[in-house]
Design an enzyme around this catalytic site. Sequence first.
Site, PDB file in Angstrom:
ATOM      1  N   ASP A  13       0.809  -1.226   0.000  1.00 43.92           N
ATOM      2  CA  ASP A  13       0.000   0.000   0.000  1.00 43.92           C
ATOM      3  C   ASP A  13       0.838   1.269   0.000  1.00 43.92           C
ATOM      4  O   ASP A  13       0.451   2.294   0.570  1.00 43.92           O
ATOM      5  CB  ASP A  13      -0.973   0.014   1.208  1.00 43.92           C
ATOM      6  N   LYS A  16       1.756   2.056  -5.159  1.00 43.95           N
ATOM      7  CA  LYS A  16       2.264   1.472  -6.413  1.00 43.95           C
ATOM      8  C   LYS A  16       1.333   1.785  -7.581  1.00 43.95           C
ATOM      9  O   LYS A  16       1.791   2.106  -8.678  1.00 43.95           O
ATOM     10  CB  LYS A  16       2.423  -0.061  -6.250  1.00 43.95           C
ATOM     11  N   GLY A  40      -4.635  -4.225  -3.867  1.00 41.59           N
ATOM     12  CA  GLY A  40      -5.610  -3.168  -4.135  1.00 41.59           C
ATOM     13  C   GLY A  40      -4.804  -1.959  -4.542  1.00 41.59           C
ATOM     14  O   GLY A  40      -4.169  -1.338  -3.700  1.00 41.59           O
ATOM     15  N   HIS A  41      -4.751  -1.668  -5.836  1.00 36.00           N
ATOM     16  CA  HIS A  41      -3.918  -0.580  -6.358  1.00 36.00           C
ATOM     17  C   HIS A  41      -4.826   0.559  -6.808  1.00 36.00           C
ATOM     18  O   HIS A  41      -5.634   0.396  -7.725  1.00 36.00           O
ATOM     19  CB  HIS A  41      -3.036  -1.087  -7.508  1.00 36.00           C
ATOM     20  N   GLN A 222       1.794  -6.155  -3.241  1.00 34.63           N
ATOM     21  CA  GLN A 222       2.246  -6.277  -1.852  1.00 34.63           C
ATOM     22  C   GLN A 222       3.536  -5.468  -1.624  1.00 34.63           C
ATOM     23  O   GLN A 222       3.736  -4.479  -2.295  1.00 34.63           O
ATOM     24  CB  GLN A 222       2.433  -7.759  -1.455  1.00 34.63           C
TER      25      GLN A 222
HETATM   26  P1  GDP Z   1      -0.809   0.327  -3.566  1.00 36.09           P
HETATM   27  O1  GDP Z   1      -1.428  -0.938  -3.090  1.00 36.09           O
HETATM   28  O2  GDP Z   1       0.659   0.379  -3.318  1.00 36.09           O
HETATM   29  O3  GDP Z   1      -1.160   0.652  -4.988  1.00 36.09           O
HETATM   30  O4  GDP Z   1      -1.430   1.487  -2.662  1.00 36.09           O
HETATM   31  P2  GDP Z   1      -2.994   1.650  -2.275  1.00 36.09           P
HETATM   32  O5  GDP Z   1      -3.738   2.114  -3.453  1.00 36.09           O
HETATM   33  O6  GDP Z   1      -3.488   0.444  -1.572  1.00 36.09           O
HETATM   34  O7  GDP Z   1      -2.884   2.765  -1.147  1.00 36.09           O
HETATM   35  C1  GDP Z   1      -2.312   4.003  -1.395  1.00 36.09           C
HETATM   36  C2  GDP Z   1      -3.387   5.070  -1.085  1.00 36.09           C
HETATM   37  O8  GDP Z   1      -2.762   6.333  -1.012  1.00 36.09           O
HETATM   38  C3  GDP Z   1      -4.417   5.197  -2.174  1.00 36.09           C
HETATM   39  O9  GDP Z   1      -5.638   5.577  -1.602  1.00 36.09           O
HETATM   40  C4  GDP Z   1      -3.874   6.304  -3.072  1.00 36.09           C
HETATM   41  O10 GDP Z   1      -4.898   6.983  -3.769  1.00 36.09           O
HETATM   42  C5  GDP Z   1      -3.245   7.197  -2.033  1.00 36.09           C
HETATM   43  N1  GDP Z   1      -2.054   7.956  -2.460  1.00 36.09           N
HETATM   44  C6  GDP Z   1      -1.055   7.591  -3.302  1.00 36.09           C
HETATM   45  N2  GDP Z   1      -0.092   8.523  -3.326  1.00 36.09           N
HETATM   46  C7  GDP Z   1      -0.495   9.504  -2.495  1.00 36.09           C
HETATM   47  C8  GDP Z   1       0.091  10.740  -2.064  1.00 36.09           C
HETATM   48  O11 GDP Z   1       1.190  11.119  -2.433  1.00 36.09           O
HETATM   49  N3  GDP Z   1      -0.632  11.475  -1.154  1.00 36.09           N
HETATM   50  C9  GDP Z   1      -1.828  11.081  -0.686  1.00 36.09           C
HETATM   51  N4  GDP Z   1      -2.437  11.869   0.192  1.00 36.09           N
HETATM   52  N5  GDP Z   1      -2.406   9.941  -1.060  1.00 36.09           N
HETATM   53  C10 GDP Z   1      -1.739   9.152  -1.938  1.00 36.09           C
HETATM   54  P1  IMO Z   2      -1.020  -4.186  -2.273  1.00 34.81           P
HETATM   55  O1  IMO Z   2      -0.591  -4.762  -3.578  1.00 34.81           O
HETATM   56  C1  IMO Z   2      -0.931  -4.597   2.072  1.00 34.81           C
HETATM   57  C2  IMO Z   2      -1.171  -8.659   3.681  1.00 34.81           C
HETATM   58  C3  IMO Z   2      -2.416  -9.106   4.418  1.00 34.81           C
HETATM   59  C4  IMO Z   2      -1.823 -10.094   5.402  1.00 34.81           C
HETATM   60  C5  IMO Z   2      -0.722 -10.755   4.574  1.00 34.81           C
HETATM   61  C6  IMO Z   2      -1.130 -12.082   3.955  1.00 34.81           C
HETATM   62  O2  IMO Z   2      -2.303  -3.439  -2.329  1.00 34.81           O
HETATM   63  O3  IMO Z   2       0.085  -3.423  -1.622  1.00 34.81           O
HETATM   64  P2  IMO Z   2      -2.683 -12.718   1.888  1.00 34.81           P
HETATM   65  O4  IMO Z   2      -4.122 -12.446   1.616  1.00 34.81           O
HETATM   66  O5  IMO Z   2      -1.767 -12.156   0.856  1.00 34.81           O
HETATM   67  O6  IMO Z   2      -2.393 -14.164   2.166  1.00 34.81           O
HETATM   68  O7  IMO Z   2      -2.370 -11.937   3.266  1.00 34.81           O
HETATM   69  O8  IMO Z   2      -0.381  -9.834   3.554  1.00 34.81           O
HETATM   70  N1  IMO Z   2      -1.404  -8.131   2.312  1.00 34.81           N
HETATM   71  C7  IMO Z   2      -1.284  -6.849   1.982  1.00 34.81           C
HETATM   72  N2  IMO Z   2      -1.006  -5.762   2.734  1.00 34.81           N
HETATM   73  N3  IMO Z   2      -1.076  -4.468   0.737  1.00 34.81           N
HETATM   74  C8  IMO Z   2      -1.325  -5.552  -0.032  1.00 34.81           C
HETATM   75  O9  IMO Z   2      -1.347  -5.490  -1.380  1.00 34.81           O
HETATM   76  C9  IMO Z   2      -1.480  -6.807   0.582  1.00 34.81           C
HETATM   77  N4  IMO Z   2      -1.747  -8.051   0.132  1.00 34.81           N
HETATM   78  C10 IMO Z   2      -1.678  -8.852   1.198  1.00 34.81           C
HETATM   79  O10 IMO Z   2      -3.038  -8.014   5.058  1.00 34.81           O
HETATM   80  O11 IMO Z   2      -1.194  -9.396   6.454  1.00 34.81           O
HETATM   81 MG    MG Z   3      -2.975  -1.587  -1.835  1.00 31.82          MG
END
Ligand code: GDP
Ligand code: IMO
Ligand code: MG
Length: 422
Positions: A13, A16, A40-41, A222
């Site tokens: 998270d 990415k 979840g991207h 991840q």
């Molecule tokens: P990922 O799994 O690495 O793609 O990240 P996620 O989408 O799960 O979580 C990142 C969250 O931060 C999302 O809600 C993005 O919209 C948000 N985000 C990404 N970059 C920034 C930033 O520079 N500032 C803020 N405030 N939010 C950001």
């Molecule tokens: P993105 O790509 C953050 C965590 C779960 C749990 C562990 C194992 O959005 O960054 P799983 O379902 O993979 O067997 O769970 O890994 N986890 C993540 N944490 N971002 C993710 O994906 C994750 N995908 C799995 O919360 O701790």
């Molecule tokens: Mg994510």
Amino acid sequence: MSVSVIVGGQWGDEGKGKVVDLLSNKFDIVARYQGGANAGHTIIINDKKFVFHLIPSGILHPGTICILGNGVVIDPVALLDEIEFLRKNNISVKNRLFISQNAHLIMPYHKLIDSLSETGTLKIGTTGKGIGPCYIDKYARKGIRIIDLLNRRTLEDKIRRNLEEKNNLLKNYYGHSEMNIQEMVDEYLEFDRTIDEYIKDVPSYLNKAILEGKRILLEGAQGSLLDVDHGTYPFVTSSNPTSGGACTGTGIPPTKISEVISIVKAYTTRVGEGPFPTELINETGELLRKTGHEFGATTGRPRRCGWFDAFLVRYSGMINGTTSVALTKMDVLSVLDEIKVCTGYIFEGKLLSNYPIDCDILENVEPVYTTLPGWKEDISSCRKYSDLPLNAKKYLEYISGEANMKISILSVGADRDATIIM
Ligand code: GDP
Ligand code: IMO
Ligand code: MG
């Protein structure tokens, strides 16, 4: 030769999705190499939000080909939902989404066993998407692959054989009711019709593309500390999100990788169980969660928040061979009067020189902090490094040195445009 790998530098998270989308206009192909719909991207363009779980984050660029490599585990239900969501948003995947014939399929029993195993003694806090059980079958050489969808008899045989074993486990170990074999066979035979058009010999396709001078971006899911080999085992996912996984998960050889970009958050978050030395279980943690909207994009769970851990990021940079970093969510820190940075851990009275991935040690380390002054100024509209307040520049300089990272992109907001190219 231009093959770039994007990895999560912490526990996932990191942002990415945003960075892959941002860079995708420079690439012809974007491919996922591991994980599944546990990811979840998030991508935000002009206030419109897209969250992708399986489909690569390059899909919003009409000219970009998107690929799910052999290392990805594919839930056909989640995949078809995502394709349908794109169709409703007038984004076509026809002739621009391909799936490796060697990728493994997530079956309904994988999801059920994933949730049942979380009620036992070892709770990981998984996403419940069937990831672990699917990779177990892959390595036990029992898995059902995308290619099996092309042969109805093989598919039916494999489902029957697997389900007999799983039903035994469900009934006798978990005390759960058995699953219906015929229903599952019928459901998966149907996917043969809907998924066939996407199936490809991905290693041949990608290696030919490299020879033709095409630019390829490999999108990790991840994060490095969730890597099954290099992360905080057993509180990890069941794949290799680190850069090495990009080769085995796509069929692109290591000699063809030209750069590794780590996505790193300006503080630290983690979802699920497991050690987190710089976690803030207090008002400051709450403030970061609220300001950064730190709630899971896949499960909606609140993310645990803590200070930036330079020791951890230095370790992940070493494992990944990181060549540059995209630092995200710098804007979130604007609410703080002062900001702490962890530079190392003390364990049993000694400063550790190497990052300890052993959970028994990690649970008992004492982080060493340096405190820096905050900047208390909204930076979300800054578009040049020179626009940043002095204390923000000092923070960047300090963490770059301590974490041994070269920041090439700075993200100051969720939107595609809220970015500073350094
Ligand atoms: P990922 O799994 O690495 O793609 O990240 P996620 O989408 O799960 O979580 C990142 C969250 O931060 C999302 O809600 C993005 O919209 C948000 N985000 C990404 N970059 C920034 C930033 O520079 N500032 C803020 N405030 N939010 C950001
Ligand atoms: P993105 O790509 C953050 C965590 C779960 C749990 C562990 C194992 O959005 O960054 P799983 O379902 O993979 O067997 O769970 O890994 N986890 C993540 N944490 N971002 C993710 O994906 C994750 N995908 C799995 O919360 O701790
Ligand atoms: Mg994510």
